[in-house]
Design a protein around this motif. Structure first.
Motif, PDB file in Angstrom:
ATOM      1  N   SER A 265      46.692  39.857  42.289  1.00 34.72           N
ATOM      2  CA  SER A 265      46.657  39.910  43.743  1.00 34.72           C
ATOM      3  C   SER A 265      48.061  40.175  44.261  1.00 34.72           C
ATOM      4  O   SER A 265      48.951  39.329  44.122  1.00 34.72           O
ATOM      5  N   THR A 266      48.257  41.336  44.854  1.00 35.56           N
ATOM      6  CA  THR A 266      49.576  41.668  45.401  1.00 35.56           C
ATOM      7  C   THR A 266      49.851  40.905  46.691  1.00 35.56           C
ATOM      8  O   THR A 266      51.007  40.772  47.100  1.00 35.56           O
ATOM      9  N   ASP A 267      48.794  40.410  47.316  1.00 39.46           N
ATOM     10  CA  ASP A 267      48.970  39.628  48.545  1.00 39.46           C
ATOM     11  C   ASP A 267      49.403  38.194  48.243  1.00 39.46           C
ATOM     12  O   ASP A 267      50.339  37.669  48.851  1.00 39.46           O
ATOM     13  N   LYS A 268      48.717  37.562  47.271  1.00 40.59           N
ATOM     14  CA  LYS A 268      48.988  36.166  46.968  1.00 40.59           C
ATOM     15  C   LYS A 268      49.919  35.967  45.777  1.00 40.59           C
ATOM     16  O   LYS A 268      50.286  34.838  45.457  1.00 40.59           O
ATOM     17  N   LYS A 269      50.254  37.077  45.108  1.00 42.08           N
ATOM     18  CA  LYS A 269      51.210  37.038  43.991  1.00 42.08           C
ATOM     19  C   LYS A 269      50.740  36.119  42.861  1.00 42.08           C
ATOM     20  O   LYS A 269      51.491  35.319  42.330  1.00 42.08           O
ATOM     21  N   TRP A 270      49.472  36.275  42.487  1.00 39.78           N
ATOM     22  CA  TRP A 270      48.991  35.525  41.343  1.00 39.78           C
ATOM     23  C   TRP A 270      47.930  36.310  40.572  1.00 39.78           C
ATOM     24  O   TRP A 270      47.378  37.290  41.058  1.00 39.78           O
ATOM     25  N   ILE A 271      47.680  35.832  39.339  1.00 36.22           N
ATOM     26  CA  ILE A 271      46.705  36.447  38.453  1.00 36.22           C
ATOM     27  C   ILE A 271      45.317  35.923  38.782  1.00 36.22           C
ATOM     28  O   ILE A 271      45.133  34.722  39.008  1.00 36.22           O
ATOM     29  N   VAL A 284      44.085  43.895  45.404  1.00 38.00           N
ATOM     30  CA  VAL A 284      44.068  43.547  43.984  1.00 38.00           C
ATOM     31  C   VAL A 284      44.285  44.807  43.147  1.00 38.00           C
ATOM     32  O   VAL A 284      43.702  45.862  43.438  1.00 38.00           O
ATOM     33  N   LYS A 285      45.108  44.704  42.117  1.00 36.97           N
ATOM     34  CA  LYS A 285      45.295  45.831  41.201  1.00 36.97           C
ATOM     35  C   LYS A 285      45.107  45.363  39.757  1.00 36.97           C
ATOM     36  O   LYS A 285      45.318  44.198  39.436  1.00 36.97           O
ATOM     37  N   VAL A 286      44.695  46.290  38.906  1.00 36.77           N
ATOM     38  CA  VAL A 286      44.541  46.005  37.486  1.00 36.77           C
ATOM     39  C   VAL A 286      45.859  46.286  36.785  1.00 36.77           C
ATOM     40  O   VAL A 286      46.376  47.395  36.849  1.00 36.77           O
ATOM     41  N   ILE A 287      46.402  45.254  36.131  1.00 39.21           N
ATOM     42  CA  ILE A 287      47.687  45.392  35.443  1.00 39.21           C
ATOM     43  C   ILE A 287      47.515  45.980  34.055  1.00 39.21           C
ATOM     44  O   ILE A 287      48.290  46.827  33.610  1.00 39.21           O
ATOM     45  N   SER A 288      46.478  45.505  33.358  1.00 40.03           N
ATOM     46  CA  SER A 288      46.286  45.955  31.981  1.00 40.03           C
ATOM     47  C   SER A 288      44.856  45.713  31.548  1.00 40.03           C
ATOM     48  O   SER A 288      44.127  44.910  32.140  1.00 40.03           O
ATOM     49  N   GLY A 289      44.459  46.415  30.474  1.00 37.95           N
ATOM     50  CA  GLY A 289      43.195  46.148  29.812  1.00 37.95           C
ATOM     51  C   GLY A 289      41.969  46.713  30.508  1.00 37.95           C
ATOM     52  O   GLY A 289      42.007  47.099  31.672  1.00 37.95           O
ATOM     53  N   ILE A 290      40.872  46.737  29.757  1.00 38.72           N
ATOM     54  CA  ILE A 290      39.576  47.118  30.296  1.00 38.72           C
ATOM     55  C   ILE A 290      38.637  45.930  30.166  1.00 38.72           C
ATOM     56  O   ILE A 290      38.827  45.052  29.327  1.00 38.72           O
ATOM     57  N   ASN A 291      37.611  45.909  30.976  1.00 44.56           N
ATOM     58  CA  ASN A 291      36.754  44.732  31.089  1.00 44.56           C
ATOM     59  C   ASN A 291      35.684  44.717  29.995  1.00 44.56           C
ATOM     60  O   ASN A 291      34.502  44.977  30.246  1.00 44.56           O
ATOM     61  N   VAL A 292      36.117  44.394  28.753  1.00 43.83           N
ATOM     62  CA  VAL A 292      35.197  44.324  27.620  1.00 43.83           C
ATOM     63  C   VAL A 292      35.000  42.884  27.164  1.00 43.83           C
ATOM     64  O   VAL A 292      33.872  42.429  26.984  1.00 43.83           O
ATOM     65  N   LEU A 293      36.094  42.158  26.966  1.00 40.36           N
ATOM     66  CA  LEU A 293      36.039  40.789  26.476  1.00 40.36           C
ATOM     67  C   LEU A 293      36.502  39.803  27.546  1.00 40.36           C
ATOM     68  O   LEU A 293      37.387  40.107  28.349  1.00 40.36           O
ATOM     69  N   THR A 294      35.905  38.618  27.537  1.00 36.74           N
ATOM     70  CA  THR A 294      36.386  37.529  28.375  1.00 36.74           C
ATOM     71  C   THR A 294      37.473  36.760  27.613  1.00 36.74           C
ATOM     72  O   THR A 294      37.694  36.994  26.416  1.00 36.74           O
ATOM     73  N   ASN A 295      38.108  35.847  28.293  1.00 35.42           N
ATOM     74  CA  ASN A 295      39.148  35.051  27.644  1.00 35.42           C
ATOM     75  C   ASN A 295      38.586  34.241  26.485  1.00 35.42           C
ATOM     76  O   ASN A 295      39.216  34.125  25.420  1.00 35.42           O
ATOM     77  N   ASN A 296      37.404  33.677  26.657  1.00 34.81           N
ATOM     78  CA  ASN A 296      36.781  32.898  25.580  1.00 34.81           C
ATOM     79  C   ASN A 296      36.458  33.773  24.374  1.00 34.81           C
ATOM     80  O   ASN A 296      36.637  33.354  23.223  1.00 34.81           O
TER      81      ASN A 296
END
Length: 314
Positions: A265-271, A284-296
């Motif tokens: 979030s470029t407005d709130k300066k957080w992930i 909101v901007k995408v910094i890296s990666g593609i949406n394939v895997l979740t953190n878990n």
């Protein structure tokens, strides 16, 4: 079988850890139930070293999460400072170790509860390598063609990976300098999936080393054959524990940088975390990666692969 053969201490220990996690809100209800099953399976294994490494991982990871929670709450939207881990999260950080413990117990202690039920159900033959304390060292490469050693190393690799990654994530984020993305080495905001730092890498090695050292100490205390072979066990467990901490953390970062999307979030300066929903007009901007895997899922893949690699190479 007499009551003295019942795994009472593993049962009570697993129950205490799960209840304590639920009461302190480190675990959700499903997380507490899963943690009990995982803890009982691991601590019922007659190689007490694997249970010791689980407890070391749990205590140090909880402590590290507590240390970094205030900073993470500032950097990540929707961060749960108390932990509140679900059953799926618990399983993603323990699956390889649980499977290894069950396989080891059914193979090498088929007469002990609760593993005798499994051994009878699948008709496991009672071979000459049934485990008794001081009969042979579980890290021996000659027992069952190295199967015992490999399964013990899977548990070490799993917990070394998870503790190393936790320390790198929770403590590395406290660094005053920004991390760099593992794929480009360009600076990224703290909390970015795939971000690495010198401090975080050192922390991951230390975490893995601690798990290896915990298994070593437990093995030489509980088994006289291991004690006689301590000069070969020490470098193996500490060296490969440290390597597993680094490997697991790096693999987690690589997967996070490529197959896990990081939104900022470029407005709130957080992930924004996986489940975070931005405000309607939030930029909101995408910094890296593609949406394939979740953190878990990233945690699951990295910990399983690390455990298997350590078992194959050590």
């Amino acid at each position: 079988m007499s009551w003295t053969t019942l795994p009472i201490l593993p049962f009570l220990s697993a129950l205490y850890l799960s209840v304590n996690g639920a009461r302190s809100r480190k675990l959700s209800p499903s997380g507490a139930v899963t943690a009990f099953v995982v803890g009982f399976a691991v601590m019922s294994t007659h190689v007490r070293a694997v249970g010791v490494s689980l407890v070391v991982f749990y205590l140090l990871a909880s402590k590290a999460t507590k240390q970094g929670k205030q900073r993470k709450a500032q950097l990540e939207a929707g961060y749960h400072g108390s932990g509140n881990r679900t059953g799926w999260q618990v399983l993603c950080n323990s699956l390889a170790a649980v499977v290894a413990c069950v396989l080891w117990s059914v193979k090498f202690t088929p007469d002990a509860l609760p593993w005798s039920f499994f051994a009878q159900a699948i008709h496991v033959p009672r071979g000459p390598d049934v485990y008794h304390n001081d009969g042979w060292c579980p890290m021996s490469p000659t027992v069952a063609d190295g199967l015992s050693r490999a399964l013990v190393l899977v548990t070490m690799g799993q917990f070394a990976c998870c503790l190393g990654d936790t320390l790198a994530s929770e403590l590395g984020i406290l660094s005053s300098s920004p991390p760099v993305l593992i794929t480009t080495f360009k600076p990224v905001p703290a909390g970015t999936n795939g971000g690495i730092s010198v401090g975080g890498t050192i922390a991951s090695a230390i975490g893995g080393c601690i798990v290896g050292l915990a298994q070593f100490v437990s093995l030489v205390v509980e088994n006289s054959v291991c004690r006689a072979e301590w000069t070969s066990l020490l470098p193996t467990l500490i060296g490969w524990g440290s390597a597993a901490g680094i490997l697991g953390s790096m693999l987690d970062s690589l997967l996070g940088a490529t197959l896990q999307r990081t939104r900022y979030s470029t407005d709130k300066k957080w992930i924004l975390q996986d489940e975070s929903v931005p405000d309607k007009n939030e930029s909101v901007k995408v910094i890296s990666g593609i949406n394939v895997l979740t953190n878990n899922q990233v945690n699951l893949v990295s910990s399983v692969v690390t455990g298997l690699v350590v078992a194959a190479l050590a």
